[in-house]
Design a protein around this motif. Sequence first.
Motif, PDB file in Angstrom:
ATOM      1  N   GLY A  45     116.582 -60.601 -28.898  1.00 47.29           N
ATOM      2  CA  GLY A  45     117.857 -60.993 -29.255  1.00 47.29           C
ATOM      3  C   GLY A  45     118.400 -62.639 -28.951  1.00 47.29           C
ATOM      4  O   GLY A  45     119.596 -62.774 -29.097  1.00 47.29           O
ATOM      5  N   VAL A  46     117.467 -63.582 -28.460  1.00 49.54           N
ATOM      6  CA  VAL A  46     117.873 -64.725 -28.291  1.00 49.54           C
ATOM      7  C   VAL A  46     117.301 -65.738 -29.318  1.00 49.54           C
ATOM      8  O   VAL A  46     116.234 -65.606 -29.922  1.00 49.54           O
ATOM      9  CB  VAL A  46     117.184 -65.334 -26.872  1.00 49.54           C
ATOM     10  N   GLU A  47     118.396 -66.200 -29.962  1.00 45.85           N
ATOM     11  CA  GLU A  47     118.167 -67.230 -31.192  1.00 45.85           C
ATOM     12  C   GLU A  47     118.263 -68.829 -30.282  1.00 45.85           C
ATOM     13  O   GLU A  47     119.326 -69.124 -30.188  1.00 45.85           O
ATOM     14  CB  GLU A  47     118.849 -66.877 -32.211  1.00 45.85           C
ATOM     15  N   ARG A  48     117.540 -69.642 -30.850  1.00 50.61           N
ATOM     16  CA  ARG A  48     117.824 -70.980 -30.217  1.00 50.61           C
ATOM     17  C   ARG A  48     118.431 -71.603 -31.338  1.00 50.61           C
ATOM     18  O   ARG A  48     118.009 -71.489 -32.498  1.00 50.61           O
ATOM     19  CB  ARG A  48     116.218 -71.590 -30.042  1.00 50.61           C
ATOM     20  N   THR A  49     119.186 -72.302 -31.077  1.00 52.63           N
ATOM     21  CA  THR A  49     120.223 -73.280 -31.934  1.00 52.63           C
ATOM     22  C   THR A  49     119.780 -74.789 -31.788  1.00 52.63           C
ATOM     23  O   THR A  49     119.281 -75.142 -30.644  1.00 52.63           O
ATOM     24  CB  THR A  49     121.626 -72.847 -31.849  1.00 52.63           C
ATOM     25  N   GLY A  50     120.053 -75.727 -32.750  1.00 55.45           N
ATOM     26  CA  GLY A  50     119.864 -77.108 -32.310  1.00 55.45           C
ATOM     27  C   GLY A  50     118.690 -77.471 -33.001  1.00 55.45           C
ATOM     28  O   GLY A  50     117.831 -76.716 -33.028  1.00 55.45           O
ATOM     29  N   ALA A  51     118.363 -78.823 -33.101  1.00 52.57           N
ATOM     30  CA  ALA A  51     117.465 -79.659 -33.663  1.00 52.57           C
ATOM     31  C   ALA A  51     116.132 -79.997 -32.954  1.00 52.57           C
ATOM     32  O   ALA A  51     115.337 -80.066 -33.283  1.00 52.57           O
ATOM     33  CB  ALA A  51     117.777 -80.928 -34.227  1.00 52.57           C
ATOM     34  N   GLY A  52     116.473 -79.974 -31.582  1.00 56.86           N
ATOM     35  CA  GLY A  52     115.269 -80.256 -30.837  1.00 56.86           C
ATOM     36  C   GLY A  52     115.696 -80.378 -29.226  1.00 56.86           C
ATOM     37  O   GLY A  52     116.808 -79.759 -28.918  1.00 56.86           O
ATOM     38  N   PHE A  53     115.260 -81.031 -28.454  1.00 57.60           N
ATOM     39  CA  PHE A  53     115.414 -81.015 -26.811  1.00 57.60           C
ATOM     40  C   PHE A  53     116.773 -81.607 -26.533  1.00 57.60           C
ATOM     41  O   PHE A  53     117.423 -81.179 -25.974  1.00 57.60           O
ATOM     42  CB  PHE A  53     114.421 -81.962 -26.241  1.00 57.60           C
ATOM     43  N   SER A  54     116.963 -82.711 -27.443  1.00 59.06           N
ATOM     44  CA  SER A  54     118.572 -83.357 -27.070  1.00 59.06           C
ATOM     45  C   SER A  54     119.686 -82.508 -27.656  1.00 59.06           C
ATOM     46  O   SER A  54     120.648 -82.941 -27.414  1.00 59.06           O
ATOM     47  CB  SER A  54     118.386 -84.855 -27.437  1.00 59.06           C
ATOM     48  N   ASP A  55     119.482 -81.594 -28.514  1.00 59.38           N
ATOM     49  CA  ASP A  55     120.509 -80.824 -29.408  1.00 59.38           C
ATOM     50  C   ASP A  55     120.072 -79.483 -29.139  1.00 59.38           C
ATOM     51  O   ASP A  55     119.634 -78.933 -30.124  1.00 59.38           O
ATOM     52  CB  ASP A  55     120.529 -81.363 -30.656  1.00 59.38           C
ATOM     53  N   ILE A  56     120.405 -79.015 -27.952  1.00 56.91           N
ATOM     54  CA  ILE A  56     119.653 -77.415 -27.892  1.00 56.91           C
ATOM     55  C   ILE A  56     120.735 -76.485 -27.150  1.00 56.91           C
ATOM     56  O   ILE A  56     121.843 -76.823 -26.826  1.00 56.91           O
ATOM     57  CB  ILE A  56     118.751 -77.529 -26.576  1.00 56.91           C
ATOM     58  N   GLY A  57     120.724 -75.395 -27.893  1.00 61.97           N
ATOM     59  CA  GLY A  57     121.671 -74.206 -27.543  1.00 61.97           C
ATOM     60  C   GLY A  57     120.985 -72.941 -27.782  1.00 61.97           C
ATOM     61  O   GLY A  57     119.947 -72.917 -28.470  1.00 61.97           O
ATOM     62  N   PHE A  58     121.631 -71.744 -27.295  1.00 60.90           N
ATOM     63  CA  PHE A  58     121.027 -70.331 -27.446  1.00 60.90           C
ATOM     64  C   PHE A  58     122.194 -69.372 -28.112  1.00 60.90           C
ATOM     65  O   PHE A  58     123.308 -69.523 -27.280  1.00 60.90           O
ATOM     66  CB  PHE A  58     120.421 -69.987 -26.313  1.00 60.90           C
ATOM     67  N   ARG A  59     121.875 -68.557 -28.790  1.00 57.60           N
ATOM     68  CA  ARG A  59     122.721 -67.542 -29.047  1.00 57.60           C
ATOM     69  C   ARG A  59     122.311 -66.296 -28.644  1.00 57.60           C
ATOM     70  O   ARG A  59     121.138 -65.756 -28.805  1.00 57.60           O
ATOM     71  CB  ARG A  59     122.949 -67.504 -30.668  1.00 57.60           C
ATOM     72  N   LEU A  60     122.914 -65.583 -27.783  1.00 51.64           N
ATOM     73  CA  LEU A  60     122.632 -64.496 -26.963  1.00 51.64           C
ATOM     74  C   LEU A  60     123.198 -63.115 -27.557  1.00 51.64           C
ATOM     75  O   LEU A  60     124.203 -62.758 -27.069  1.00 51.64           O
ATOM     76  CB  LEU A  60     123.082 -64.707 -25.373  1.00 51.64           C
ATOM     77  N   ASN A  61     122.531 -62.732 -28.393  1.00 49.93           N
ATOM     78  CA  ASN A  61     123.038 -61.364 -29.270  1.00 49.93           C
ATOM     79  C   ASN A  61     123.051 -60.201 -28.337  1.00 49.93           C
ATOM     80  O   ASN A  61     123.444 -59.252 -28.550  1.00 49.93           O
ATOM     81  CB  ASN A  61     121.990 -61.296 -30.295  1.00 49.93           C
ATOM     82  N   GLY A  62     122.248 -60.363 -27.081  1.00 46.42           N
ATOM     83  CA  GLY A  62     122.292 -59.128 -26.183  1.00 46.42           C
ATOM     84  C   GLY A  62     122.719 -59.279 -24.918  1.00 46.42           C
ATOM     85  O   GLY A  62     122.775 -58.127 -23.803  1.00 46.42           O
ATOM     86  N   PHE A  63     123.771 -60.121 -24.888  1.00 45.90           N
ATOM     87  CA  PHE A  63     124.268 -60.433 -23.752  1.00 45.90           C
ATOM     88  C   PHE A  63     125.818 -59.957 -23.407  1.00 45.90           C
ATOM     89  O   PHE A  63     126.498 -60.185 -24.380  1.00 45.90           O
ATOM     90  CB  PHE A  63     124.379 -62.080 -23.481  1.00 45.90           C
ATOM     91  N   SER A  64     125.888 -59.107 -22.484  1.00 48.38           N
ATOM     92  CA  SER A  64     127.365 -58.552 -22.332  1.00 48.38           C
ATOM     93  C   SER A  64     127.441 -58.064 -20.828  1.00 48.38           C
ATOM     94  O   SER A  64     126.673 -57.700 -20.109  1.00 48.38           O
ATOM     95  CB  SER A  64     127.465 -57.469 -23.366  1.00 48.38           C
ATOM     96  N   ALA A  65     128.958 -57.900 -20.491  1.00 48.64           N
ATOM     97  CA  ALA A  65     129.069 -57.501 -19.104  1.00 48.64           C
ATOM     98  C   ALA A  65     130.475 -56.780 -19.397  1.00 48.64           C
ATOM     99  O   ALA A  65     131.365 -57.125 -20.377  1.00 48.64           O
ATOM    100  CB  ALA A  65     129.274 -58.609 -18.142  1.00 48.64           C
ATOM    101  N   SER A  66     130.809 -55.852 -18.501  1.00 52.08           N
ATOM    102  CA  SER A  66     132.138 -55.104 -18.772  1.00 52.08           C
ATOM    103  C   SER A  66     132.632 -54.264 -17.552  1.00 52.08           C
ATOM    104  O   SER A  66     131.762 -54.171 -16.396  1.00 52.08           O
ATOM    105  CB  SER A  66     131.781 -53.981 -19.781  1.00 52.08           C
ATOM    106  N   LEU A  67     133.806 -54.015 -17.619  1.00 56.43           N
ATOM    107  CA  LEU A  67     134.553 -53.233 -16.528  1.00 56.43           C
ATOM    108  C   LEU A  67     134.969 -52.116 -17.050  1.00 56.43           C
ATOM    109  O   LEU A  67     135.431 -52.062 -18.174  1.00 56.43           O
ATOM    110  CB  LEU A  67     135.486 -54.063 -15.820  1.00 56.43           C
ATOM    111  N   PRO A  68     135.511 -51.193 -16.258  1.00 55.93           N
ATOM    112  CA  PRO A  68     135.436 -50.928 -14.769  1.00 55.93           C
ATOM    113  C   PRO A  68     134.181 -50.493 -14.277  1.00 55.93           C
ATOM    114  O   PRO A  68     133.228 -50.063 -15.038  1.00 55.93           O
ATOM    115  CB  PRO A  68     136.457 -49.688 -14.450  1.00 55.93           C
ATOM    116  N   GLY A  69     133.924 -50.562 -12.818  1.00 56.35           N
ATOM    117  CA  GLY A  69     132.619 -50.315 -12.395  1.00 56.35           C
ATOM    118  C   GLY A  69     131.759 -51.731 -12.107  1.00 56.35           C
ATOM    119  O   GLY A  69     131.649 -52.597 -12.959  1.00 56.35           O
ATOM    120  N   ILE A  70     131.101 -51.361 -11.092  1.00 52.95           N
ATOM    121  CA  ILE A  70     130.248 -52.648 -10.814  1.00 52.95           C
ATOM    122  C   ILE A  70     128.725 -52.772 -11.522  1.00 52.95           C
ATOM    123  O   ILE A  70     128.150 -53.813 -11.430  1.00 52.95           O
ATOM    124  CB  ILE A  70     129.844 -52.907  -9.152  1.00 52.95           C
ATOM    125  N   GLU A  71     128.413 -51.585 -12.051  1.00 50.81           N
ATOM    126  CA  GLU A  71     127.183 -51.502 -12.524  1.00 50.81           C
ATOM    127  C   GLU A  71     126.799 -52.504 -13.770  1.00 50.81           C
ATOM    128  O   GLU A  71     125.577 -52.985 -13.875  1.00 50.81           O
ATOM    129  CB  GLU A  71     126.756 -49.844 -13.310  1.00 50.81           C
TER     130      GLU A  71
END
Length: 219
Positions: free
Chosen positions: A58-84
């Motif tokens: 689920g992680v996609e690297r974006t940007g052209a190289g070391f100096s232009d780097i980013g990541f798209r996190l397709n499986g990243f999420s957090a939610s409430l209620p509850g601490i789990e």
Amino acid sequence: MHLPTFSSLSLLAPLTSVALAASIPLSTREVAPMAPIALPRITSLSYSGSGCPSSSPGVERTGAGFSDIGFRLNGFSASLPGIENANANCQVHLQATGCTSGWQVGIQSATVKGHLTLDPGASITWYLTSYWSENAAATNTISGTISNTGTSRMDEDMSRSANAGDVAWSPCAKGDGFLGILNVNFRVALDAPGKQYGYFGKDANTPTAESWNYVWRQC
């Protein structure tokens, strides 16, 4: 008694030098470079954490190289209620080489994006912590908090940027150009005093994403 005499030329010489120096355009003066001539190239990337387990594609690297780097996190999420599920993190492990010797680098600022929903009273705090494996005790954390202090549900795409305080510097690049192993942990924590709803992650139109900007110095 004979008083020393000075020619007008000898008095004018230092003044002339100062005037000449001041008249030289800034563009022609010697200025220290802000980055190495040879920028590093990424040779290895891996991921870990609840928001991007190593088995997940689920992680996609974006940007052209070391100096232009980013990541798209397709499986990243957090939610409430509850601490789990109120916390999520994704740590990137990056190696780079090919840098001009005599330079070191660190993360200067970061931008995080995603879709955010908060009931009144709920809040989210995001953190981006970086360190180099060669000096793991020297860390740098960039963070920010968003709270819903209103009376209606907040439901919006979020984009936040922040600057670093003390930079966690890489080892000084040697002749082989190796900078070390950079570890960057992006984490979010949702919080609420009761059963309020909260969500951070992607939606149909907005991915969860992170990107960094670097600062260089000679060493």
